[in-house]
Design an enzyme around this catalytic site. Sequence first.
Site, PDB file in Angstrom:
ATOM      1  N   GLN A   1       0.903  -1.122   0.170  1.00  0.00           N
ATOM      2  CA  GLN A   1       0.013   0.154   0.310  1.00  0.00           C
ATOM      3  C   GLN A   1       0.845   0.792  -0.006  1.00  0.00           C
ATOM      4  O   GLN A   1       0.834   2.074  -0.643  1.00  0.00           O
ATOM      5  CB  GLN A   1      -0.934   0.440   1.277  1.00  0.00           C
ATOM      6  CG  GLN A   1      -1.703  -1.155   1.631  1.00  0.00           C
ATOM      7  CD  GLN A   1      -2.891  -0.770   2.869  1.00  0.00           C
ATOM      8  OE1 GLN A   1      -3.472   0.059   2.550  1.00  0.00           O
ATOM      9  NE2 GLN A   1      -2.586  -1.534   3.150  1.00  0.00           N
TER      10      GLN A   1
ATOM     11  N   LEU B   1      13.186 -10.332   1.569  1.00  0.00           N
ATOM     12  CA  LEU B   1      13.461 -10.105   3.603  1.00  0.00           C
ATOM     13  C   LEU B   1      13.451 -11.102   4.020  1.00  0.00           C
ATOM     14  O   LEU B   1      14.181 -11.016   5.479  1.00  0.00           O
ATOM     15  CB  LEU B   1      12.352  -8.928   3.929  1.00  0.00           C
ATOM     16  CG  LEU B   1      12.553  -7.764   3.827  1.00  0.00           C
ATOM     17  CD1 LEU B   1      11.756  -6.384   4.475  1.00  0.00           C
ATOM     18  CD2 LEU B   1      13.777  -6.777   2.632  1.00  0.00           C
TER      19      LEU B   1
ATOM     20  N   ALA C   1       6.700  -4.895   4.588  1.00  0.00           N
ATOM     21  CA  ALA C   1       6.872  -5.938   5.725  1.00  0.00           C
ATOM     22  C   ALA C   1       5.696  -7.336   6.313  1.00  0.00           C
ATOM     23  O   ALA C   1       5.184  -6.906   4.826  1.00  0.00           O
ATOM     24  CB  ALA C   1       5.703  -4.893   6.649  1.00  0.00           C
ATOM     25  N   TYR C   2       5.813  -7.737   6.949  1.00  0.00           N
ATOM     26  CA  TYR C   2       4.833  -9.004   7.042  1.00  0.00           C
ATOM     27  C   TYR C   2       3.516  -8.361   7.911  1.00  0.00           C
ATOM     28  O   TYR C   2       3.841  -8.275   9.026  1.00  0.00           O
ATOM     29  CB  TYR C   2       5.280 -10.044   7.853  1.00  0.00           C
ATOM     30  CG  TYR C   2       4.854 -11.209   7.984  1.00  0.00           C
ATOM     31  CD1 TYR C   2       4.753 -12.005   7.020  1.00  0.00           C
ATOM     32  CD2 TYR C   2       3.325 -11.482   8.624  1.00  0.00           C
ATOM     33  CE1 TYR C   2       4.792 -13.048   8.059  1.00  0.00           C
ATOM     34  CE2 TYR C   2       2.020 -12.013   8.991  1.00  0.00           C
ATOM     35  CZ  TYR C   2       3.170 -13.372   8.459  1.00  0.00           C
ATOM     36  OH  TYR C   2       1.951 -14.298   8.923  1.00  0.00           O
TER      37      TYR C   2
ATOM     38  N   TYR D   1       8.854   1.879   9.002  1.00  0.00           N
ATOM     39  CA  TYR D   1       7.978   2.165  10.004  1.00  0.00           C
ATOM     40  C   TYR D   1       6.998   1.027  10.651  1.00  0.00           C
ATOM     41  O   TYR D   1       7.981   0.164  10.503  1.00  0.00           O
ATOM     42  CB  TYR D   1       6.110   1.556   8.569  1.00  0.00           C
ATOM     43  CG  TYR D   1       6.361   3.049   7.503  1.00  0.00           C
ATOM     44  CD1 TYR D   1       6.091   4.070   7.919  1.00  0.00           C
ATOM     45  CD2 TYR D   1       7.315   2.211   5.849  1.00  0.00           C
ATOM     46  CE1 TYR D   1       6.856   5.066   6.500  1.00  0.00           C
ATOM     47  CE2 TYR D   1       7.647   3.518   4.709  1.00  0.00           C
ATOM     48  CZ  TYR D   1       7.152   5.114   5.573  1.00  0.00           C
ATOM     49  OH  TYR D   1       7.571   5.680   4.517  1.00  0.00           O
TER      50      TYR D   1
ATOM     51  N   THR E   1       4.367   1.044  13.975  1.00  0.00           N
ATOM     52  CA  THR E   1       3.144   0.065  14.216  1.00  0.00           C
ATOM     53  C   THR E   1       1.820   0.531  15.848  1.00  0.00           C
ATOM     54  O   THR E   1       3.027   0.336  16.448  1.00  0.00           O
ATOM     55  CB  THR E   1       2.299  -1.226  14.313  1.00  0.00           C
ATOM     56  OG1 THR E   1       1.191  -1.621  14.290  1.00  0.00           O
ATOM     57  CG2 THR E   1       2.693  -1.835  14.484  1.00  0.00           C
TER      58      THR E   1
ATOM     59  N   TYR F   1       2.281 -10.424  15.818  1.00  0.00           N
ATOM     60  CA  TYR F   1       2.315  -8.672  14.593  1.00  0.00           C
ATOM     61  C   TYR F   1       3.069  -8.112  15.351  1.00  0.00           C
ATOM     62  O   TYR F   1       4.500  -7.304  15.041  1.00  0.00           O
ATOM     63  CB  TYR F   1       1.256  -8.601  13.770  1.00  0.00           C
ATOM     64  CG  TYR F   1       1.820  -7.485  13.119  1.00  0.00           C
ATOM     65  CD1 TYR F   1       1.858  -7.068  11.960  1.00  0.00           C
ATOM     66  CD2 TYR F   1       0.663  -5.808  13.489  1.00  0.00           C
ATOM     67  CE1 TYR F   1       2.556  -5.773  11.412  1.00  0.00           C
ATOM     68  CE2 TYR F   1       1.764  -4.688  12.674  1.00  0.00           C
ATOM     69  CZ  TYR F   1       2.143  -4.753  11.910  1.00  0.00           C
ATOM     70  OH  TYR F   1       2.226  -3.607  10.654  1.00  0.00           O
TER      71      TYR F   1
ATOM     72  N   LYS G   1       7.370  -6.250  15.533  1.00  0.00           N
ATOM     73  CA  LYS G   1       7.467  -4.561  14.654  1.00  0.00           C
ATOM     74  C   LYS G   1       8.177  -4.433  15.938  1.00  0.00           C
ATOM     75  O   LYS G   1       9.265  -3.520  15.264  1.00  0.00           O
ATOM     76  CB  LYS G   1       5.603  -4.069  14.683  1.00  0.00           C
ATOM     77  CG  LYS G   1       5.367  -4.749  13.695  1.00  0.00           C
ATOM     78  CD  LYS G   1       5.694  -4.443  12.115  1.00  0.00           C
ATOM     79  CE  LYS G   1       6.264  -3.392  11.733  1.00  0.00           C
ATOM     80  NZ  LYS G   1       7.105  -2.931   9.657  1.00  0.00           N
TER      81      LYS G   1
HETATM   82  N1  LIG Z   1      -1.347  -2.131   7.206  1.00  0.00           N
HETATM   83  C1  LIG Z   1      -1.640  -1.241   8.160  1.00  0.00           C
HETATM   84  O1  LIG Z   1      -2.903  -1.110   8.920  1.00  0.00           O
HETATM   85  C2  LIG Z   1      -0.129  -0.823   9.446  1.00  0.00           C
HETATM   86  C3  LIG Z   1      -0.245  -0.267  10.569  1.00  0.00           C
HETATM   87  C4  LIG Z   1       0.780  -0.093  11.358  1.00  0.00           C
HETATM   88  C5  LIG Z   1       2.102   0.051  10.508  1.00  0.00           C
HETATM   89  N2  LIG Z   1       1.942  -0.579   9.291  1.00  0.00           N
HETATM   90  C6  LIG Z   1       3.423  -0.529   8.844  1.00  0.00           C
HETATM   91  O2  LIG Z   1       3.249   0.600   7.861  1.00  0.00           O
HETATM   92  C7  LIG Z   1       4.593  -0.455   6.791  1.00  0.00           C
HETATM   93  C8  LIG Z   1       3.692  -0.216   5.350  1.00  0.00           C
HETATM   94  O3  LIG Z   1       2.812  -1.177   5.471  1.00  0.00           O
HETATM   95  P1  LIG Z   1       1.263  -1.239   4.444  1.00  0.00           P
HETATM   96  O4  LIG Z   1      -0.278  -1.070   4.586  1.00  0.00           O
HETATM   97  O5  LIG Z   1       2.117  -0.677   3.263  1.00  0.00           O
HETATM   98  O6  LIG Z   1       2.261  -3.207   4.226  1.00  0.00           O
HETATM   99  P2  LIG Z   1       1.009  -3.634   3.003  1.00  0.00           P
HETATM  100  O7  LIG Z   1       0.480  -3.488   1.689  1.00  0.00           O
HETATM  101  O8  LIG Z   1       0.946  -5.635   3.337  1.00  0.00           O
HETATM  102  O9  LIG Z   1       2.475  -4.617   2.141  1.00  0.00           O
HETATM  103  C9  LIG Z   1       3.524  -4.927   2.605  1.00  0.00           C
HETATM  104  C10 LIG Z   1       4.784  -5.016   1.334  1.00  0.00           C
HETATM  105  O10 LIG Z   1       6.134  -6.324   2.073  1.00  0.00           O
HETATM  106  C11 LIG Z   1       6.042  -6.715   0.723  1.00  0.00           C
HETATM  107  N3  LIG Z   1       6.902  -8.446   1.898  1.00  0.00           N
HETATM  108  C12 LIG Z   1       6.434  -8.579   2.263  1.00  0.00           C
HETATM  109  N4  LIG Z   1       6.910  -9.886   2.627  1.00  0.00           N
HETATM  110  C13 LIG Z   1       8.092  -9.508   1.884  1.00  0.00           C
HETATM  111  C14 LIG Z   1       9.293  -9.823   1.807  1.00  0.00           C
HETATM  112  N5  LIG Z   1      10.165 -11.453   2.412  1.00  0.00           N
HETATM  113  N6  LIG Z   1      10.359 -10.079   1.177  1.00  0.00           N
HETATM  114  C15 LIG Z   1      10.419  -8.251   0.487  1.00  0.00           C
HETATM  115  N7  LIG Z   1       9.117  -8.292   0.442  1.00  0.00           N
HETATM  116  C16 LIG Z   1       7.721  -8.246   1.567  1.00  0.00           C
HETATM  117  C17 LIG Z   1       4.453  -6.790   1.000  1.00  0.00           C
HETATM  118  O11 LIG Z   1       5.235  -7.620  -0.862  1.00  0.00           O
HETATM  119  P3  LIG Z   1       4.079  -8.849  -1.828  1.00  0.00           P
HETATM  120  O12 LIG Z   1       3.096  -7.318  -2.223  1.00  0.00           O
HETATM  121  O13 LIG Z   1       4.754  -9.500  -2.646  1.00  0.00           O
HETATM  122  O14 LIG Z   1       3.435 -10.025  -0.863  1.00  0.00           O
HETATM  123  C18 LIG Z   1       4.200  -6.056   0.402  1.00  0.00           C
HETATM  124  O15 LIG Z   1       4.134  -5.842  -1.093  1.00  0.00           O
HETATM  125  C19 LIG Z   1       4.588  -1.594   6.997  1.00  0.00           C
HETATM  126  O16 LIG Z   1       5.980  -1.578   8.183  1.00  0.00           O
HETATM  127  C20 LIG Z   1       3.948  -1.967   8.769  1.00  0.00           C
HETATM  128  O17 LIG Z   1       3.835  -2.763   9.310  1.00  0.00           O
HETATM  129  C21 LIG Z   1       0.584  -0.648   8.716  1.00  0.00           C
END
Ligand SMILES: NC(=O)c1ccc[n+]([C@@H]2O[C@H](COP(=O)([O-])OP(=O)(O)OC[C@H]3O[C@@H](n4cnc5c(N)ncnc54)[C@H](OP(=O)(O)O)[C@@H]3O)[C@@H](O)[C@H]2O)c1
Length: 291
Positions: free
Chosen positions: A11, A36, A59-60, A98, A100, A124, A128
């Site tokens: 995202q 990663l 991230a996972y 980033y 959380t 999770y 983090k």
């Molecule tokens: N989502 C939330 O509600 C939330 C809330 C608080 C903080 N955050 C933090 O904000 C940041 C961005 O989150 P987001 O929502 O943009 O996450 P996201 O949409 O889930 O995207 C995460 C990306 O990480 C990639 N990824 C996962 N495993 C990987 C691996 N082994 N090697 C390389 N890439 C890998 C995924 O690749 P694929 O596309 O190939 O799966 C995906 O493109 C993260 O640090 C997350 O922890 C998120």
Amino acid sequence: MRILVTGKDGQVGSEFARLYRSASDVVLVGRGECDLSDEQSIRDVVRRVKPEVIINAAAYTAVDQAEREPELCFAINAAAPRVLAQEAARLDALLVHYSTDYVFDGEKAEPYLETDSINPVSVYGASKAAGEAAIAESTNRFLVLRTSWVYAAQGRNFLRTMLRLGGERSQLRVVDDQVGAPTSAPAIAAATIRLVERYASPGEHLAPGIYHMTAGGSTSWCGFARAIFSAGMLDAVPEVQPIASSEYPTAARRPANSVLSNDKFARTFGFRLPLWQQQLQEVMAGMQVRC
Ligand SMILES: NC(=O)c1ccc[n+]([C@@H]2O[C@H](COP(=O)([O-])OP(=O)(O)OC[C@H]3O[C@@H](n4cnc5c(N)ncnc54)[C@H](OP(=O)(O)O)[C@@H]3O)[C@@H](O)[C@H]2O)c1
């Protein structure tokens, strides 16, 4: 300034891809180029690109699934950031990462400060938190930006789930006892770019550390759902019934209070992210244009 962005298909990563589309000195990598969960893959990419700034948007993030695969979750969210931080330190590069709201247990009545003790209640959240610690141990030049409830026009998120379910059902039951700040991926990426530009300015010093960086205001998931439906994207608006978390059991526990204070961020950097309602309006306006 040479910038390496990981997680280009996520995202937040997709927003960097959009905002940096005409930047020749930005290298965006996805899982295919930089896995990663593979330490050598991370080191190879960083050593090849030699960035001055690394933005780790990968991230996972599958919060419930993480309860079943903690090793993989910790590899991506804790071990990988350590490697990125070590490589950044070797190059004297800035690492932007980033984290959380889920590093907290949600028991506090007020918005969380950066100085509050963490106490994650899920795998999770713990992964983090371990990532934050690993970075602080490995480099002095880092920004850890804790954000919350991330959504975008694409990807897997609450906004898109609500629009899908709202189109299928006349009634939805949505959790009303978890409060947080829905923060859009475009707002996160835009704010990060402001920080990076500031870092690149001559004479500017970016104080390293952990910062809370979420949308202004707060709401519950139920309030967020109602705001989504009131934007008028669906022909028929479903009735949203508030329920308790106990009525919607999930594999991972989630904090009741996810609200983070953005005061340190505002004091340090001189701006705040827009209110969550404004961010939602902007994301949904973009979706309507695309439809
Ligand atoms: N989502 C939330 O509600 C939330 C809330 C608080 C903080 N955050 C933090 O904000 C940041 C961005 O989150 P987001 O929502 O943009 O996450 P996201 O949409 O889930 O995207 C995460 C990306 O990480 C990639 N990824 C996962 N495993 C990987 C691996 N082994 N090697 C390389 N890439 C890998 C995924 O690749 P694929 O596309 O190939 O799966 C995906 O493109 C993260 O640090 C997350 O922890 C998120």
